[in-house]
Design a protein around this motif. Structure first.
Motif, PDB file in Angstrom:
ATOM      1  N   PRO A 111     -19.921   5.189  14.604  1.00 22.00           N
ATOM      2  CA  PRO A 111     -19.102   5.279  13.385  1.00 22.00           C
ATOM      3  C   PRO A 111     -17.657   4.868  13.648  1.00 22.00           C
ATOM      4  O   PRO A 111     -17.073   5.183  14.681  1.00 22.00           O
ATOM      5  CB  PRO A 111     -19.201   6.768  13.019  1.00 22.00           C
ATOM      6  CG  PRO A 111     -20.516   7.205  13.604  1.00 22.00           C
ATOM      7  CD  PRO A 111     -20.649   6.435  14.885  1.00 22.00           C
ATOM      8  N   GLY A 112     -17.094   4.120  12.691  1.00 22.06           N
ATOM      9  CA  GLY A 112     -15.725   3.648  12.824  1.00 22.06           C
ATOM     10  C   GLY A 112     -15.575   2.499  13.796  1.00 22.06           C
ATOM     11  O   GLY A 112     -14.452   2.191  14.223  1.00 22.06           O
ATOM     12  N   PHE A 113     -16.682   1.839  14.118  1.00 22.58           N
ATOM     13  CA  PHE A 113     -16.643   0.794  15.135  1.00 22.58           C
ATOM     14  C   PHE A 113     -15.638  -0.296  14.788  1.00 22.58           C
ATOM     15  O   PHE A 113     -14.811  -0.678  15.629  1.00 22.58           O
ATOM     16  CB  PHE A 113     -18.037   0.184  15.309  1.00 22.58           C
ATOM     17  CG  PHE A 113     -18.084  -0.957  16.287  1.00 22.58           C
ATOM     18  CD1 PHE A 113     -18.092  -0.726  17.649  1.00 22.58           C
ATOM     19  CD2 PHE A 113     -18.115  -2.271  15.839  1.00 22.58           C
ATOM     20  CE1 PHE A 113     -18.118  -1.773  18.555  1.00 22.58           C
ATOM     21  CE2 PHE A 113     -18.147  -3.333  16.733  1.00 22.58           C
ATOM     22  CZ  PHE A 113     -18.149  -3.075  18.091  1.00 22.58           C
ATOM     23  N   ALA A 114     -15.668  -0.820  13.574  1.00 21.61           N
ATOM     24  CA  ALA A 114     -14.807  -1.951  13.205  1.00 21.61           C
ATOM     25  C   ALA A 114     -13.329  -1.591  13.306  1.00 21.61           C
ATOM     26  O   ALA A 114     -12.495  -2.445  13.617  1.00 21.61           O
ATOM     27  CB  ALA A 114     -15.143  -2.435  11.792  1.00 21.61           C
ATOM     28  N   GLU A 115     -12.984  -0.329  13.047  1.00 15.86           N
ATOM     29  CA  GLU A 115     -11.588   0.086  13.107  1.00 15.86           C
ATOM     30  C   GLU A 115     -11.135   0.392  14.533  1.00 15.86           C
ATOM     31  O   GLU A 115      -9.950   0.257  14.858  1.00 15.86           O
ATOM     32  CB  GLU A 115     -11.368   1.339  12.243  1.00 15.86           C
ATOM     33  CG  GLU A 115     -11.529   1.112  10.754  1.00 15.86           C
ATOM     34  CD  GLU A 115     -12.995   0.962  10.339  1.00 15.86           C
ATOM     35  OE1 GLU A 115     -13.852   1.592  10.998  1.00 15.86           O
ATOM     36  OE2 GLU A 115     -13.254   0.217   9.376  1.00 15.86           O
ATOM     37  N   ARG A 116     -12.048   0.766  15.398  1.00 15.33           N
ATOM     38  CA  ARG A 116     -11.672   1.216  16.741  1.00 15.33           C
ATOM     39  C   ARG A 116     -11.901   0.178  17.834  1.00 15.33           C
ATOM     40  O   ARG A 116     -11.436   0.356  18.958  1.00 15.33           O
ATOM     41  CB  ARG A 116     -12.437   2.497  17.098  1.00 15.33           C
ATOM     42  CG  ARG A 116     -12.027   3.700  16.267  1.00 15.33           C
ATOM     43  CD  ARG A 116     -12.500   4.987  16.911  1.00 15.33           C
ATOM     44  NE  ARG A 116     -13.943   5.176  16.824  1.00 15.33           N
ATOM     45  CZ  ARG A 116     -14.690   5.704  17.792  1.00 15.33           C
ATOM     46  NH1 ARG A 116     -14.150   6.044  18.947  1.00 15.33           N
ATOM     47  NH2 ARG A 116     -15.991   5.870  17.614  1.00 15.33           N
ATOM     48  N   ARG A 117     -12.582  -0.913  17.517  1.00 14.67           N
ATOM     49  CA  ARG A 117     -12.876  -1.872  18.572  1.00 14.67           C
ATOM     50  C   ARG A 117     -11.694  -2.782  18.859  1.00 14.67           C
ATOM     51  O   ARG A 117     -10.856  -3.042  17.987  1.00 14.67           O
ATOM     52  CB  ARG A 117     -14.095  -2.727  18.209  1.00 14.67           C
ATOM     53  CG  ARG A 117     -13.847  -3.748  17.097  1.00 14.67           C
ATOM     54  CD  ARG A 117     -14.939  -4.793  17.074  1.00 14.67           C
ATOM     55  NE  ARG A 117     -14.809  -5.730  15.964  1.00 14.67           N
ATOM     56  CZ  ARG A 117     -14.033  -6.809  15.982  1.00 14.67           C
ATOM     57  NH1 ARG A 117     -13.281  -7.064  17.038  1.00 14.67           N
ATOM     58  NH2 ARG A 117     -13.988  -7.621  14.937  1.00 14.67           N
ATOM     59  N   GLU A 118     -11.651  -3.280  20.102  1.00 19.15           N
ATOM     60  CA  GLU A 118     -10.696  -4.330  20.449  1.00 19.15           C
ATOM     61  C   GLU A 118     -11.229  -5.676  19.956  1.00 19.15           C
ATOM     62  O   GLU A 118     -12.328  -5.765  19.391  1.00 19.15           O
ATOM     63  CB  GLU A 118     -10.502  -4.373  21.972  1.00 19.15           C
ATOM     64  CG  GLU A 118      -9.859  -3.139  22.552  1.00 19.15           C
ATOM     65  CD  GLU A 118      -9.589  -3.277  24.044  1.00 19.15           C
ATOM     66  OE1 GLU A 118      -9.408  -4.419  24.525  1.00 19.15           O
ATOM     67  OE2 GLU A 118      -9.571  -2.241  24.735  1.00 19.15           O
ATOM     68  N   GLU A 119     -10.451  -6.746  20.210  1.00 20.60           N
ATOM     69  CA  GLU A 119     -10.947  -8.080  19.893  1.00 20.60           C
ATOM     70  C   GLU A 119     -12.227  -8.342  20.697  1.00 20.60           C
ATOM     71  O   GLU A 119     -12.322  -7.978  21.869  1.00 20.60           O
ATOM     72  CB  GLU A 119      -9.914  -9.154  20.262  1.00 20.60           C
ATOM     73  CG  GLU A 119      -8.635  -9.114  19.461  1.00 20.60           C
ATOM     74  CD  GLU A 119      -7.584  -8.217  20.079  1.00 20.60           C
ATOM     75  OE1 GLU A 119      -7.909  -7.499  21.052  1.00 20.60           O
ATOM     76  OE2 GLU A 119      -6.439  -8.230  19.601  1.00 20.60           O
ATOM     77  N   TRP A 120     -13.187  -8.965  20.052  1.00 19.02           N
ATOM     78  CA  TRP A 120     -14.341  -9.436  20.796  1.00 19.02           C
ATOM     79  C   TRP A 120     -13.901 -10.516  21.781  1.00 19.02           C
ATOM     80  O   TRP A 120     -13.014 -11.325  21.477  1.00 19.02           O
ATOM     81  CB  TRP A 120     -15.391 -10.027  19.862  1.00 19.02           C
ATOM     82  CG  TRP A 120     -16.246  -9.023  19.157  1.00 19.02           C
ATOM     83  CD1 TRP A 120     -16.078  -8.555  17.885  1.00 19.02           C
ATOM     84  CD2 TRP A 120     -17.416  -8.377  19.664  1.00 19.02           C
ATOM     85  NE1 TRP A 120     -17.067  -7.663  17.565  1.00 19.02           N
ATOM     86  CE2 TRP A 120     -17.911  -7.538  18.643  1.00 19.02           C
ATOM     87  CE3 TRP A 120     -18.102  -8.432  20.880  1.00 19.02           C
ATOM     88  CZ2 TRP A 120     -19.049  -6.750  18.805  1.00 19.02           C
ATOM     89  CZ3 TRP A 120     -19.237  -7.652  21.038  1.00 19.02           C
ATOM     90  CH2 TRP A 120     -19.701  -6.826  20.015  1.00 19.02           C
ATOM     91  N   GLN A 121     -14.508 -10.528  22.934  1.00 14.60           N
ATOM     92  CA  GLN A 121     -14.363 -11.611  23.887  1.00 14.60           C
ATOM     93  C   GLN A 121     -15.735 -12.208  24.165  1.00 14.60           C
ATOM     94  O   GLN A 121     -16.753 -11.531  24.031  1.00 14.60           O
ATOM     95  CB  GLN A 121     -13.773 -11.115  25.216  1.00 14.60           C
ATOM     96  CG  GLN A 121     -12.351 -10.640  25.130  1.00 14.60           C
ATOM     97  CD  GLN A 121     -11.834 -10.181  26.495  1.00 14.60           C
ATOM     98  OE1 GLN A 121     -12.468 -10.404  27.524  1.00 14.60           O
ATOM     99  NE2 GLN A 121     -10.692  -9.525  26.492  1.00 14.60           N
ATOM    100  N   ALA A 122     -15.755 -13.459  24.539  1.00  9.84           N
ATOM    101  CA  ALA A 122     -16.962 -14.071  25.089  1.00  9.84           C
ATOM    102  C   ALA A 122     -16.656 -14.435  26.534  1.00  9.84           C
ATOM    103  O   ALA A 122     -15.556 -14.887  26.846  1.00  9.84           O
ATOM    104  CB  ALA A 122     -17.351 -15.319  24.305  1.00  9.84           C
TER     105      ALA A 122
END
Length: 205
Positions: free
Chosen positions: A90-101
């Motif tokens: 829950p709240g993943f989109a608000e708590r995540r950092e930038e995605w990296q590849a």
């Protein structure tokens, strides 16, 4: 060591979901990443002055790119992935950092390390969870290894892998030291992000 790709026991702090993305979805993401700017992967650690910073290190031999370089098409795909992961965190989109590849070619590896321990004084707090999605399958090698858990996760196209970096008291969980073993043949490409303890302010391009 075990090459587990099903859900790992909860007391090990690992969650693995096979075929989280289809082979076609992974191929489409890899195609969009061809337009990104790739640079040598970095590690975070204290410098001579004791202040943590990102730097190139021989302990990590791979290339990375980040969300600011994602095409609009890939950005839309990422929003869909965010929604799916939010059902688990829950709240993943608000708590995540930038995605990296990150991509590892033959011989590429990342020696044993922790993903937490440098962000406790930031407003968003520490990297509570690490989230990985594997976008291809190397022909040999490239396992994600947790030596203290006696677990090695084989890289497979579409596999989702997440783990909690913190113990119940909020300090680093020493069991979560891990490495990306050398790719012996082929290539390994992953999407990775980190879930903070509190909302994270992402930079804008």
């Amino acid at each position: 060591m075990n090459g587990r790709t099903a859900s790992a026991p909860a007391d090990e702090g690992l969650t693995a979901i096979g075929a989280f993305l289809s082979a076609q979805q992974c191929a489409s993401i890899r195609a969009e990443l061809a337009f990104a700017h790739w640079y040598p992967s970095m590690v975070v650690g204290p410098g001579p002055d004791g202040v943590s910073s990102a730097r190139i290190s021989a302990c990590r031999t791979s290339e990375s790119t980040d969300e600011s370089w994602f095409t609009p098409q890939l950005a839309r795909r990422i929003r869909g992935i965010d929604r799916r992961i939010a059902a688990l965190f829950p709240g993943f989109a608000e708590r995540r950092e930038e995605w990296q590849a990150t991509r590892y070619f033959t011989g590429g590896a990342f020696r044993a390390h922790f993903d937490t321990g440098h962000w406790q004084d930031e407003p968003a707090g520490e990297r509570e969870h690490t989230v990985l999605i594997f976008l291809d399958t190397p022909r040999a090698g490239g396992e994600t290894c947790f030596p203290l858990l006696d677990v090695a996760i084989r890289a497979r196209t579409g596999l989702f892998l997440a783990w909690c970096n913190l113990a119940g008291d909020g300090n680093r969980d020493a069991r979560m030291v891990h490495s990306s073993l050398p790719v012996r043949a082929g290539r390994k490409t992953v999407l990775v992000t980190w879930l903070r303890q509190r909302p994270y302010e992402r930079r804008r391009r």
